[in-house]
Design an enzyme around this catalytic site. Structure first.
Site, mmCIF file in Angstrom:
data_model
loop_
_atom_site.group_PDB
_atom_site.id
_atom_site.type_symbol
_atom_site.label_atom_id
_atom_site.label_comp_id
_atom_site.label_asym_id
_atom_site.label_seq_id
_atom_site.Cartn_x
_atom_site.Cartn_y
_atom_site.Cartn_z
ATOM 1 N N ARG A 119 -2.798 -6.552 14.907
ATOM 2 C CA ARG A 119 -2.934 -5.333 14.366
ATOM 3 C C ARG A 119 -1.552 -4.495 14.390
ATOM 4 O O ARG A 119 -1.459 -3.585 13.622
ATOM 5 C CB ARG A 119 -4.078 -4.388 15.361
ATOM 6 C CG ARG A 119 -5.279 -5.154 14.984
ATOM 7 C CD ARG A 119 -6.317 -4.064 15.951
ATOM 8 N NE ARG A 119 -7.563 -4.505 16.143
ATOM 9 C CZ ARG A 119 -8.650 -4.625 15.373
ATOM 10 N NH1 ARG A 119 -8.448 -4.235 14.115
ATOM 11 N NH2 ARG A 119 -9.562 -5.145 15.854
ATOM 12 N N PHE A 137 -6.892 -12.486 2.378
ATOM 13 C CA PHE A 137 -7.298 -12.043 3.728
ATOM 14 C C PHE A 137 -5.818 -11.477 4.068
ATOM 15 O O PHE A 137 -4.960 -12.235 4.588
ATOM 16 C CB PHE A 137 -7.824 -12.981 4.811
ATOM 17 C CG PHE A 137 -8.295 -12.659 6.037
ATOM 18 C CD1 PHE A 137 -9.410 -11.923 6.158
ATOM 19 C CD2 PHE A 137 -7.379 -12.629 7.188
ATOM 20 C CE1 PHE A 137 -9.668 -11.275 7.353
ATOM 21 C CE2 PHE A 137 -7.894 -12.272 8.197
ATOM 22 C CZ PHE A 137 -9.139 -11.570 8.352
ATOM 23 N N GLU A 178 -10.770 4.502 6.207
ATOM 24 C CA GLU A 178 -10.926 3.059 6.424
ATOM 25 C C GLU A 178 -9.724 2.369 6.142
ATOM 26 O O GLU A 178 -8.757 2.666 5.461
ATOM 27 C CB GLU A 178 -11.919 2.588 5.683
ATOM 28 C CG GLU A 178 -13.304 2.191 6.331
ATOM 29 C CD GLU A 178 -13.105 0.867 7.242
ATOM 30 O OE1 GLU A 178 -12.242 0.656 8.055
ATOM 31 O OE2 GLU A 178 -14.191 0.102 7.168
ATOM 32 N N ASP A 179 -9.473 1.389 6.777
ATOM 33 C CA ASP A 179 -8.188 0.479 6.678
ATOM 34 C C ASP A 179 -8.424 -0.390 5.096
ATOM 35 O O ASP A 179 -7.464 -0.391 4.196
ATOM 36 C CB ASP A 179 -7.886 -0.782 7.621
ATOM 37 C CG ASP A 179 -9.363 -1.245 7.885
ATOM 38 O OD1 ASP A 179 -10.294 -1.048 7.420
ATOM 39 O OD2 ASP A 179 -9.135 -2.030 9.038
ATOM 40 N N ASP A 208 -14.082 -3.741 1.380
ATOM 41 C CA ASP A 208 -14.276 -5.376 0.644
ATOM 42 C C ASP A 208 -15.335 -5.287 0.241
ATOM 43 O O ASP A 208 -15.567 -5.093 -1.066
ATOM 44 C CB ASP A 208 -14.195 -6.182 2.111
ATOM 45 C CG ASP A 208 -14.014 -7.685 1.837
ATOM 46 O OD1 ASP A 208 -13.794 -8.029 0.976
ATOM 47 O OD2 ASP A 208 -14.375 -8.477 2.595
HETATM 48 P P1 5GP Z 1 -16.649 -4.278 3.971
HETATM 49 O O1 5GP Z 1 -17.990 -3.703 4.727
HETATM 50 O O2 5GP Z 1 -16.576 -3.298 2.864
HETATM 51 O O3 5GP Z 1 -16.911 -5.857 3.219
HETATM 52 O O4 5GP Z 1 -15.803 -4.678 4.888
HETATM 53 C C1 5GP Z 1 -14.797 -3.605 5.573
HETATM 54 C C2 5GP Z 1 -14.356 -4.281 6.885
HETATM 55 O O5 5GP Z 1 -13.915 -5.746 6.842
HETATM 56 C C3 5GP Z 1 -12.792 -3.441 7.340
HETATM 57 O O6 5GP Z 1 -12.824 -2.573 7.898
HETATM 58 C C4 5GP Z 1 -12.183 -4.766 7.740
HETATM 59 O O7 5GP Z 1 -12.677 -4.588 9.242
HETATM 60 C C5 5GP Z 1 -12.805 -5.974 7.283
HETATM 61 N N1 5GP Z 1 -12.035 -6.917 6.384
HETATM 62 C C6 5GP Z 1 -12.245 -6.850 5.035
HETATM 63 N N2 5GP Z 1 -11.328 -7.470 4.546
HETATM 64 C C7 5GP Z 1 -10.252 -7.874 5.536
HETATM 65 C C8 5GP Z 1 -8.986 -8.431 5.327
HETATM 66 O O8 5GP Z 1 -8.699 -8.920 4.543
HETATM 67 N N3 5GP Z 1 -8.546 -8.564 6.643
HETATM 68 C C9 5GP Z 1 -9.046 -8.164 7.556
HETATM 69 N N4 5GP Z 1 -8.285 -8.234 8.940
HETATM 70 N N5 5GP Z 1 -10.276 -7.403 7.746
HETATM 71 C C10 5GP Z 1 -10.828 -7.310 6.586
#
Ligand code: 5GP
Length: 174
Positions: free
Chosen positions: A163, A150, A97-98, A101
């Site tokens: 991206r 963010f 994963e990138d 969060d």
């Molecule tokens: P989670 O399910 O852990 O809340 O979120 C994971 C996904 O939220 C990541 O794969 C990404 O797509 C998006 N995301 C969370 N934080 C950020 C951020 O700071 N920037 C961007 N561009 N996407 C985020």
């Protein structure tokens, strides 16, 4: 937006850390084959660079989920491209994963992938926003832990844009 962008991790810094992560993964799996399962779309840049630096038996696969709109997580995970059982069953899977969060995406995916009876499942993430967790989750391989910002670039988007930036940055608030 780009005029207010502060660079968090330069291209060089990212590549350096990704090389270390590839070595760390290789030390764990040695001669066993691994499947890098990239979580589309954001993780694609990271997955490709990680694989190019991985000196071992490896294959790539993809799964696509979405939960974000603009800067906000909708909280609900939508599975957009599912996995195929034959690519997962009996294999060592590394979910890539990138960013993590709230932790919801990884929690969802680690449970989903177990339905396909993999040999093992580990998680690998470039950025970890630890302070934002809603569900408890720790990745096995973490590139950098970051503050609650963010971020965009290197696969991370803002409404599908940015991206393609080779570095990771965040927007400064005035
Ligand atoms: P989670 O399910 O852990 O809340 O979120 C994971 C996904 O939220 C990541 O794969 C990404 O797509 C998006 N995301 C969370 N934080 C950020 C951020 O700071 N920037 C961007 N561009 N996407 C985020």
């Amino acid at each position: 937006m780009l005029e207010n962008l502060e660079i968090l991790f330069s291209e060089e810094k990212l590549q350096e850390r990704i090389k270390e992560m590839a070595l760390e993964i290789k030390r764990d799996y040695k001669d066993e084959e691994v499947i890098f399962c990239s979580v589309l779309k954001g993780a694609i840049f990271f997955t490709v660079d990680l694989m190019k630096k991985y000196d071992g038996d490896a294959k790539i696969d993809f799964v696509r989920v979405s939960s974000y709109e603009g800067e906000n997580s909708t909280g609900k995970i939508n599975l957009k491209i599912p996995l195929k059982k034959e690519n997962i069953e009996g294999k060592n899977i590394i979910l890539v994963e990138d960013i993590v969060d709230t932790g919801r995406t990884f929690k969802y995916l680690t449970e989903y992938i177990k339905e396909f009876n993999p040999k093992s499942v580990k998680t690998c993430v470039l950025l970890d926003k630890k302070a934002r967790r809603v569900v408890s989750f720790d990745a096995d391989y973490v590139g950098f832990t970051i503050d609650d910002l963010f971020v965009i670039g290197y696969g991370l988007d803002y409404d599908e844009k940015y991206r393609n930036l080779p570095y990771i940055g965040y927007v400064k608030s005035n």
